[in-house]
Design a protein around this motif. Structure first.
Motif, PDB file in Angstrom:
ATOM      1  N   PHE A 191      53.759  73.660  -8.497  1.00 54.11           N
ATOM      2  CA  PHE A 191      53.693  72.437  -7.694  1.00 54.11           C
ATOM      3  C   PHE A 191      52.273  71.864  -7.676  1.00 54.11           C
ATOM      4  N   LEU A 241      51.065  70.597 -11.110  1.00 59.64           N
ATOM      5  CA  LEU A 241      51.655  69.292 -11.440  1.00 59.64           C
ATOM      6  C   LEU A 241      50.921  68.145 -10.750  1.00 59.64           C
ATOM      7  N   ILE A 242      50.517  68.350  -9.516  1.00 58.85           N
ATOM      8  CA  ILE A 242      49.753  67.312  -8.807  1.00 58.85           C
ATOM      9  C   ILE A 242      48.441  67.042  -9.539  1.00 58.85           C
ATOM     10  N   ALA A 250      49.165  65.045 -12.720  1.00 60.96           N
ATOM     11  CA  ALA A 250      49.483  63.639 -12.436  1.00 60.96           C
ATOM     12  C   ALA A 250      48.215  62.843 -12.141  1.00 60.96           C
ATOM     13  N   VAL A 310      56.452  63.729 -14.563  1.00 62.23           N
ATOM     14  CA  VAL A 310      55.606  64.625 -13.773  1.00 62.23           C
ATOM     15  C   VAL A 310      55.812  64.373 -12.281  1.00 62.23           C
ATOM     16  N   CYS A 311      55.952  63.109 -11.889  1.00 60.45           N
ATOM     17  CA  CYS A 311      56.192  62.781 -10.477  1.00 60.45           C
ATOM     18  C   CYS A 311      57.538  63.328 -10.003  1.00 60.45           C
ATOM     19  N   ILE A 326      57.050  66.972  -9.443  1.00 64.24           N
ATOM     20  CA  ILE A 326      56.328  67.231  -8.193  1.00 64.24           C
ATOM     21  C   ILE A 326      57.289  67.170  -7.003  1.00 64.24           C
ATOM     22  N   TYR A 359      59.689  70.343  -7.214  1.00 63.10           N
ATOM     23  CA  TYR A 359      59.076  71.596  -6.816  1.00 63.10           C
ATOM     24  C   TYR A 359      58.554  71.538  -5.382  1.00 63.10           C
ATOM     25  N   GLY A 360      58.132  70.359  -4.938  1.00 66.16           N
ATOM     26  CA  GLY A 360      57.716  70.191  -3.542  1.00 66.16           C
ATOM     27  C   GLY A 360      58.862  70.476  -2.589  1.00 66.16           C
TER      28      GLY A 360
END
Length: 264
Positions: A116, A119-120, A123, A250-251, A254, A257-258
Motif C-alpha cells: 500500500f 504504491l503511494i 503514484a 496505480v490509483c 492504492i 490495498y487501502g
C-alpha cells in the motif's frame, strides 16, 4: 454434465456482467497491466461462494488468454533483447510457482500494508516526474541488465503467484525504473513475462482442480477482445497515453490495498 448445461446453471445477467468486466480488464491489462484489479473483484462479487484458489485459477485462465494476445501484438512492433527477456522470464516462472505453492500456507495480508505505501510513493513519483517512461533514459551494461532482470523475476514472479493483482503494472514499473525503458517497450516486455508467470501459477491451480471451466471460457473470450483493442491503442497512442493509464491503475491499486489494510 456437458458444457451447455454448465452455462445454463448460471444467471444470464451475471454472465453478461462478468463478460464486460473481463473485456475492460483485458483492455487495461494490455496497455499497462493491472487488469486483475478489475476482473478479480468482479468475479468475487458475482460468485461470492467460490473459494479463493478457485477464483485465482479461473481468473488466471482468462488473464493468460488476453495477455498472450497482447504479447503477440507488441512483439510485432518492439525489438526485444531476447537474452534479457529469457533471464527475467525463467526467473519469474520459478518464483511464480513458489508463490502459488505458498499462497495457501502463509497469510497474504502481512504484505498488504507494505505494498500500500509503496504504491503511494510510486503514484507521487510518476505524477511529479512528467518525463518518467517517456523516453529510454539509461545506458547500462549487459551484466547489469541481466542482474536487474533476475531481481525483477524473483520479486514480481513471487508476487504474481502469491497475490497477483497488478503484476503487469509492477513489471512495467520495474523495466522503466531499473532498466530505463520507455513505457511502450516496458509494456511489451511485461506482457511476455506475465504470460510466463501466469502459466507457472496456472499449472498449480489447474492441477488442484481450482477453476470453473464455463466461467473461465466466457472471461477468456472477453479478455482477448479487450486485449486486442488495448494493445492496438497503446501502440497507436504511445508513451503519454500509457503513462496516464499506468497512473490510473496505480490509483486503483492504492484504493484496493487501502481498503484491505484499513477496512477489510
Amino acid at each position: 454434465m456437458n458444457l451447455p448445461e454448465l452455462f445454463v446453471q448460471h444467471d444470464i445477467s451475471i454472465l453478461i456482467i462478468i463478460a464486460f468486466a473481463s473485456l475492460f480488464a483485458g483492455f487495461i491489462d494490455a496497455i499497462v497491466g493491472g487488469g486483475g484489479l478489475i476482473q478479480f473483484p468482479a468475479f468475487m462479487i458475482l460468485f461470492p461462494n467460490t473459494s479463493v484458489p478457485t477464483a485465482f485459477g479461473t481468473n488466471k485462465i482468462a488473464g493468460l488468454s488476453g495477455t498472450s494476445i497482447a504479447a503477440v501484438q507488441y512483439a510485432k512492433r518492439v525489438k526485444f533483447n531476447w537474452k534479457l527477456l529469457a533471464v527475467t522470464a525463467i526467473t519469474s516462472f520459478v518464483f511464480s510457482f513458489i508463490g502459488a505453492k505458498l499462497v495457501s500456507r502463509i497469510d497474504v495480508d502481512i504484505l498488504k500494508p507494505f505494498i500500500f505505501f509503496v504504491l503511494i510513493a510510486i503514484a507521487i513519483y510518476t505524477f511529479k516526474k512528467k518525463d518518467f517512461g517517456a523516453l529510454a533514459t539509461k545506458k547500462i551494461s549487459d551484466n547489469k541488465k541481466y542482474f536487474y532482470g533476475i531481481v525483477l523475476g524473483i520479486l514480481i514472479g513471487f508476487y504474481d503467484g502469491f497475490l497477483g493483482p497488478g503484476t503487469g503494472s509492477f513489471l512495467v514499473l520495474g523495466f522503466v525504473a531499473l532498466l530505463g525503458f520507455e513505457f511502450l517497450e516496458a509494456s511489451a516486455y511485461a506482457k511476455v513475462i506475465n504470460c510466463v508467470t501466469n502459466i507457472s501459477a496456472l499449472y498449480v491451480f489447474i492441477s488442484q482442480g481450482n477453476y470453473i471451466i464455463e466461467i473461465a471460457i466466457i472471461m477468456a473470450i472477453s479478455n482477448v477482445l479487450g486485449s486486442i483493442i488495448g494493445s492496438r491503442m497503446a501502440i497507436l497512442k504511445g508513451n503519454s497515453f500509457i503513462r496516464k493509464i499506468f497512473l490510473f491503475v496505480v490509483c486503483i491499486m492504492i484504493i484496493r490495498y487501502g481498503y484491505d489494510v484499513f477496512f477489510s
